[in-house]
Design an enzyme around this catalytic site. Sequence first.
Site: not given
Length: 219
Positions: A119, A169, A201
């Site tokens: 991320s 996501d 995610h």
Amino acid sequence: MSDEPANQPGEFDHVFEPGEKQTDESGSLTTLLLLHGTGGDENDLVPLGRQLAPGSALLSPRGKVLEGGVSRRFFRRHAEGRLDIPDLLERTDELAAFVAESAAEYSFDRARVIAIGFSNGANIAASLLFRHPGLLGGAALLRPMLPYEPDEHLDLGDTSVFIAAGGRDPLVPVAQSRELESRLTASGASVTFRMDELAGHGLGPEDLGALGAWLDDLT
């Protein structure tokens, strides 16, 4: 608590674990640069690094930005999906300097550094590829977006990249990860793209299995 200033490359709080094996034909040891996501710290990805490459060295810094007074990040953002690009560029250079200084301090081969970022950590790893080509031997970008447009003359011909995207996501649309893949491929990188249609995610065992296979091929 305020953010820690950039341009202090030697002052990242971090974990370093020396490796024992996972060498290439020249005898150089692989070092995994572990870059956590928002809200994580330098300990978050260490177990994953040990699992993926048991004998490799591990270098895991803590992001210096404190968002909302509680969540660690590697760079600032204005809102979800809206990155503070000037801050990202400055902190990318700071992280690159930290990697170079750590290689000297811990005596690992800079040519054998492979980033694994999740991320927020994946986005600054992508920025490292854009701004410091040749710093990383490879990079695994887990749930990344295209942080900004790279230089049109970027040459990543000797770089292998793994991208893992989630079809559901809510934070990073697949189109963003695909755009990143497109820019990296256009720059000559060898890109392995994996999308789990049902994933959000977070990472699942299928992501980690594919990542481990890519890493085995690379090391």
